[in-house]
Write an enzyme that holds these catalytic residues in place. Structure first.
Site, PDB file in Angstrom:
ATOM      1  N   ILE A 116      42.353  29.318  41.007  1.00  0.00           N
ATOM      2  CA  ILE A 116      41.347  29.154  39.967  1.00  0.00           C
ATOM      3  C   ILE A 116      40.112  28.593  40.664  1.00  0.00           C
ATOM      4  O   ILE A 116      40.205  27.651  41.457  1.00  0.00           O
ATOM      5  CB  ILE A 116      41.826  28.231  38.825  1.00  0.00           C
ATOM      6  N   SER A 117      38.968  29.193  40.408  1.00  0.00           N
ATOM      7  CA  SER A 117      37.740  28.791  41.097  1.00  0.00           C
ATOM      8  C   SER A 117      37.373  27.346  40.787  1.00  0.00           C
ATOM      9  O   SER A 117      37.804  26.764  39.786  1.00  0.00           O
ATOM     10  CB  SER A 117      36.580  29.707  40.686  1.00  0.00           C
TER      11      SER A 117
END
Length: 282
Positions: A116-117
Site C-alpha cells: 500500500i503506497s
C-alpha cells in the site's frame, strides 16, 4: 538535482529504502551547508539540519488517522479541503494489515509482493485527480490492492458516480472488499457505485469505460494502450512509468483525443506485471 525553489524530490541516494520517493511541498526551499531552509509564508522560516528535518517528516508514526492528515496539511502535501476531507473520512488504519504502523508515512507490505503506497503519495494522487473526481464522474483504480484509494475515489464521486478497483490477485480483492465494508465507503459498495474486481489491470476495465480519472498504482514500462483508450476526452490519468528510474506521469486527454503529458515527480513503485511474475518472479 536540488533546485533553489520549487523542489520536488530527492535523488535516490537520500532515501533508498523509501518507496515511492518523497515529495517536498515547500514553495521556497534550499539546501545550505547541509541545512534545510524553508520559507512557508506569513514570515515563518525554519532552518534545521537537513537529515534531521527529513527524518522528522517521514519517520514519525502518528497516533491516529486524523493526526496523519493534519500533518500532511501542515507540510503542504494536502492542499485542498476536498482531499483532506476524504482522507479524514477513509481511515488508513482499516486498510493496513495488522502488525504494521498504519499512520507512518511510508509504504507498507500487504502480502503477495504488493504494497500500500505511502500516505503522502495517496494525497499527491488525489490532489492531481481531484478535478476529475467530481460528483457523478467515473474513476478507475488499477492495482487497487487494499482498496484504500478506490474507497477515496468513491467518496469523492458519490453515489451518482462510479469508482472501480481492479487487481489481479484474487486474495487482495477479497481483502479489499472486507476493508471497504468496515469503512465509511461501505454504503457505496453495497449500492454498487463502488466495485472491486479481479482482472489484469493492464487491460483496464472496459465494461464501465470511459473514465474521467484513472489511477495506476504500479509502474508500467510504457502506458498501456487500453488505459489510454478507456480515458474519457477531458479526463486525466496518473501513472508511474519506467523500470529502474520511474516518473509519475500525468496524462490529460484533450477533447480531440490528443494527449498532453507531463512528469510530476520521480517515484519508485512495484511493477505493473502479470500475476505469475508478481508472485513467482517469472
Amino acid at each position: 538535482m536540488l533546485a533553489s525553489s520549487g523542489l520536488r524530490c530527492l535523488p535516490f541516494s537520500f532515501f533508498p529504502h523509501r518507496l515511492p520517493l518523497p515529495i517536498f511541498p515547500y514553495p521556497k526551499v534550499r539546501i545550505r551547508r547541509n541545512v534545510f531552509v524553508a520559507n512557508i509564508g506569513n514570515n515563518l522560516r525554519f532552518e534545521l539540519p537537513f537529515v534531521q528535518r527529513m527524518e522528522n517528516f517521514w519517520s514519525r508514526s502518528w497516533a491516529d488517522n486524523s493526526s496523519l492528515v493534519e500533518h500532511m496539511q501542515q507540510y503542504g502535501v494536502i492542499k485542498s479541503s476536498r482531499v483532506a476531507d476524504v482522507m479524514q473520512k477513509i481511515d488508513r488504519g482499516l486498510f493496513v494489515p495488522e502488525g504494521n504502523s498504519p499512520y507512518l508515512d511510508t509504504p507498507m507490505p500487504i502480502r503477495y509482493n504488493a504494497t500500500i503506497s505511502a500516505p503522502h503519495m495517496h494525497a499527491t494522487c488525489l490532489e492531481l485527480l481531484k478535478e476529475h473526481l467530481q460528483p457523478g464522474m467515473r474513476a478507475l483504480d488499477i492495482g487497487s490492492g487494499t482498496g484504500y484509494l478506490t474507497a477515496c475515489f468513491a467518496m469523492m464521486v458519490g453515489p451518482q458516480g462510479r469508482a472501480v478497483g481492479v487487481d489481479h490477485i484474487p486474495e487482495l480483492v477479497a481483502m479489499s472488499i472486507e476493508n471497504v465494508k468496515k469503512s465509511k465507503a461501505a454504503l457505496l459498495l453495497a449500492d454498487g457505485s463502488l466495485s472491486l474486481h479481479v482482472g489484469d489491470g493492464r487491460l483496464g476495465w472496459p465494461d464501465l469505460a470511459p473514465y474521467d480519472a484513472i489511477h495506476v498504482g504500479a509502474a508500467a514500462p510504457e502506458v498501456p494502450k487500453s488505459l489510454i483508450e478507456q480515458l474519457k476526452p477531458g479526463g486525466r490519468m496518473v501513472i508511474p512509468v519506467g523500470d529502474v528510474f520511474q516518473d509519475l506521469q500525468v496524462i490529460d486527454k484533450q477533447l480531440d483525443g490528443s494527449l498532453k503529458v507531463h512528469s510530476e515527480t520521480s517515484v519508485r513503485y512495484v511493477p505493473l506485471t502479470s500475476t505469475q511474475e508478481q508472485l513467482y518472479g517469472h
